[in-house]
Structure formats: C-alpha cells, structure tokens
Design an enzyme around this catalytic site. Structure first.
Site, mmCIF file in Angstrom:
data_model
loop_
_atom_site.group_PDB
_atom_site.id
_atom_site.type_symbol
_atom_site.label_atom_id
_atom_site.label_comp_id
_atom_site.label_asym_id
_atom_site.label_seq_id
_atom_site.Cartn_x
_atom_site.Cartn_y
_atom_site.Cartn_z
ATOM 1 C CG ASN A 134 -0.183 -0.155 2.514
ATOM 2 O OD1 ASN A 134 0.600 0.723 2.850
ATOM 3 N ND2 ASN A 134 -0.394 -1.245 3.218
ATOM 4 C CE LYS A 191 9.234 -11.645 -13.800
ATOM 5 N NZ LYS A 191 9.612 -11.430 -15.161
ATOM 6 C CG PHE A 251 -2.602 5.561 13.209
ATOM 7 C CD1 PHE A 251 -1.906 5.235 14.360
ATOM 8 C CD2 PHE A 251 -2.439 6.836 12.680
ATOM 9 C CE1 PHE A 251 -1.076 6.144 14.980
ATOM 10 C CE2 PHE A 251 -1.610 7.762 13.283
ATOM 11 C CZ PHE A 251 -0.923 7.417 14.437
#
Ligand SMILES: Cc1cc2nc3c(=O)[nH]c(=O)nc-3n(C[C@H](O)[C@H](O)[C@H](O)COP(=O)(O)O)c2cc1C
Length: 397
Positions: free
Chosen positions: A208, A287, A321
């Site tokens: 984020n 990957k 928070f």
C-alpha cells in the site's frame, strides 16, 4: 534530535580539550552544525586546525580576525541553538560569573540568549575552592546547565572529582536540554510503521502507499521526550531515528511475530503501520509467466495484530490508526470499540506520503479532538502526550 541544530562549542584551556575533538565528531555524526570557539590558552593544548577539520567550519579564536563580518560575536550568538563550553576552566567559569568579556568565547557567552551548558574540568582542589563553587552557583542562578565534573583519574594522577564528562554524556545532556520535555522518561513504547509487502512471487508483491512517515515521526517524538522506543517497520526509504531500536520486517506475518516478541513490558503500543489485511494464499517461488489472459489470485486474511493486542492488553495503552476515505469518524469509532483501543487516530487516505496531515484523535469516552493543518511531527507529539498521561498514572497505581 540534533539534526540541523547549531552548536557553539567553547573550548577553554583545560587538559580535557583533547576529548572535545571526539565531542565535535559525535555532534557532526548526529547532523549538528558545529562552530568551535577557543580561548588562547586552549590553542596551546589542541590545534584549532583539528577542530576546523572535524567541524567543517573555521575555528574562532580572535573576533578581530573576522573583518568581513561587522559584529561576529552577535552573528555567532544569534545562530546558536545551544552554547556548550567543554572543557570549561575555573577561569572561564569565574569570568562568566563576573560578566567579563575579554576574548571571543566570553564575549559570545555574554551576547548569547541561547541555552547554555557547561562541562567543567579541573583539578579537584580547584573545583572545591570556595570561590569556584560560588561562581558555579552564580552560573546556575543565571540558568546555565551543568554536566559533570565526574569523579575519576585526573591529570595530576589523583582519583577525585574534576574530570570532564565523556562526550556521550555531554551529548545526552544537550539532547535533554534541546528536547521539549522528558515526560516519557522511563517508559518503553512500541511503535509500528510503514506498509507491509505480501509476496506473490519472487518479484511481485501486494502493498500500500504508506510511507512510514507517521510511525517514524512518532518514534522520533517519543525518543525526544525520553522514552525507550522500539520501532517495527515495514520496508520504506526513511532513516531510522537516532536512539530508536529499529526492526525491519517485510510481511504482515513478520510484523505480527515481531510485535508478539517485543510487546512484553511496553507501557504503550502505537500501531501506525498499514498492515495488509490480506495476503496471497500461495506464494509462488518462481516468477510467474504471462501465459494466460486472466489470472486469479486467491487471498487469505492476515492476522489482526491490533485486535490481538486489544484482547490481551495487560494495562498497555493501545493506540490504533484508521486511514479512511469516507465516514472517518464513525468508522474510526467502530474500530476503537471493536479492537478495545484506548485512542484511535483517524486520518484521510490523502495523508499517505505527506509531511502534513489532518487527524482526528478519538478516545474511549468518545472525546474527539481534530487537528487541522498539523505537521505529522505535531500530531506525533500530541499522541505521545496522550500515551504519557495514561502509563504515568498506571505506574503510580
Ligand atoms: C597543561 C595545563 C592543563 C590545564 N588544565 C586545566 C584544567 O583542566 N582546568 C582548569 O580550570 N585550568 C587548567 N589549566 C590552567 C588554565 O589553562 C589557566 O587557568 C588558563 O589561564 C585558563 O585560560 P582560559 O580559561 O582562558 O582557557 C591548565 C594549565 C595547563 C598548563
């Protein structure tokens, strides 16, 4: 704490002047601007060139050498955040006490309104001399701060009082003087910061926009108020604040595990990290190739660190928070209750990556305080004050 601060460092003619070289270099390491002012006697003990090299600024000895500056003593005294004299001889203590200004150092002392710290160093008999003690008292009345002298081996070989305090003790004292308050002294606080990364494959992750600024600023503010701070941080580009024990983690699970290890004995835990709510159910170890048009990624819930802390608080003051895009207050209130927090800080998602923020602090009894156009630093101090109030009360319970 010392970053960007200007320290005027007076060096007088005591044998401990050699230790002031280490002091200058420690101050520079901490980001302070240092200007050394030497007495003529000090120059006989340590070369001014050493101080010039270590501080990166000219060493001032004679005010009349600075013809390009009209009033060098005023210019110098005005730029100081603090004036430190280390070592401070019996002679300089006496001159300051009498208001004598017959060289660069004593003139700047007289002209300066900055905070002043004296680190005396002298023979034990000189220190005990009544007139020296009277002068010391006078300086204390004039609001000069003192560090030392310490008991230890003196230049004369005796073990007695008179040694200049070590550079790190002088720095601690400078920090104490420049810090706004020491209301968190003796308290240990755990703070989390930054976003977590949830690995999809070796090169891709879910994360984020949290920059870590709020958590790092909280840690910096808490340590400046005297707290012992442990910071658990997700990956970010910030430099850990000086004096803070910092543990870097990647994922929500690692954050959870480190919080579990370090929560013990903490008077306050401030969870400012933006911990991922979901992680990929499977992490691919190779990957992923781009060989299909659609790709579905299954996500699983991560552990709710805040809720776990709230279920088992043991008297810890718990701060959460809530970064919201809508219905800030009602969402934050719901989170406060659900997770058994003491206070919650609600802010808008626009605060991500910014230095300034708007924040609403809500406490258990529903009291709401909105801080508009506050820097993250001011918000951090406000939260720390609230954290201080509760644990201090607890410690006297
Ligand atoms: C080698 C040497 C070491 C000295 N060490 C000290 C000392 O540690 N503390 C002190 O007050 N005076 C000490 N003195 C005496 C001071 O240097 C002397 O009082 C001088 O006038 C101080 O000048 P200033 O205060 O302007 O630097 C020392 C003198 C010498 C020769």
């Amino acid at each position: 704490m010392l970053k960007g601060k200007t320290v005027l460092l007076g060096v007088s003619g005591g044998i401990a002047a050699y230790k002031t070289c280490t002091l200058v270099s420690h101050l520079k390491d901490r980001g302070a601007n240092v200007y050394v002012i030497m007495t003529k006697e000090a120059v006989k003990l340590v070369s001014p060139h050493i101080f010039r090299s270590l501080s990166g600024n000219p060493t001032i000895i004679d005010l009349f050498d600075y013809r390009h500056i009209t009033l060098p003593h005023i210019a110098l005294s005005e730029m100081a955040d603090i004036l430190v004299i280390a070592p401070c001889t019996a002679n300089v203590i006496g001159k300051i006490a009498q208001g004598i200004a017959d060289d660069a150092l004593t003139t700047v002392v007289l002209a300066s309104t900055a905070k002043k710290l004296v680190a005396p160093a002298m023979n034990c008999n000189m220190w005990r001399n009544t007139v020296v003690q009277e002068n010391v008292e006078k300086l204390k009345e004039m609001r000069f701060e003192f560090v030392g002298p310490e008991i230890g081996k003196l230049a004369c070989g005796d073990i007695d009082i008179g040694r200049m305090s070590e550079p790190n003790s002088i720095i601690e004292k400078i920090n104490e003087i420049l810090s706004p308050t020491q209301d968190l002294r003796g308290l240990s606080i755990l703070i989390t910061a930054g976003g977590t990364r949830e690995q999809i494959d070796p090169v891709r992750f879910i994360s984020n926009r949290s920059s870590g600024k709020m958590g790092y600023t909280l840690a910096e503010a808490a340590v400046s108020r005297g707290a012992e701070v442990t910071l658990i941080s997700g990956p970010c580009s910030l430099t850990p604040p000086e004096g803070v024990k910092t543990i870097m983690v990647e994922s929500a699970q690692e954050m959870h595990d480190e919080v579990a290890v370090h929560r013990e004995g903490k008077k306050a835990i401030i969870m400012a990290a933006a911990v991922a709510d979901y992680r990929p159910s499977i992490t691919f170890w190779q990957k992923l190739k781009k060989d299909s048009n659609n790709f579905t990624l299954e996500l699983s819930k991560t552990s709710d660190i805040l809720a776990e802390l709230g279920r088992n608080k043991n008297g810890t003051f718990l701060v959460g928070f809530a970064a919201e895009s809508n219905d800030h207050i009602s969402n934050a209130k719901e989170k406060l209750e659900k997770k058994n927090l003491d206070i919650i800080v609600a802010n808008d998602i626009s605060a991500f990556e910014q230095d300034d923020s708007e924040a609403t602090i809500i406490n258990k009894s529903g009291k709401i305080e909105t801080l508009t156009k506050f820097s993250k630093k001011e918000i951090a101090h406000r939260i720390n004050v609230k954290a201080a109030e509760r644990p201090l009360k607890l410690s006297t319970e």
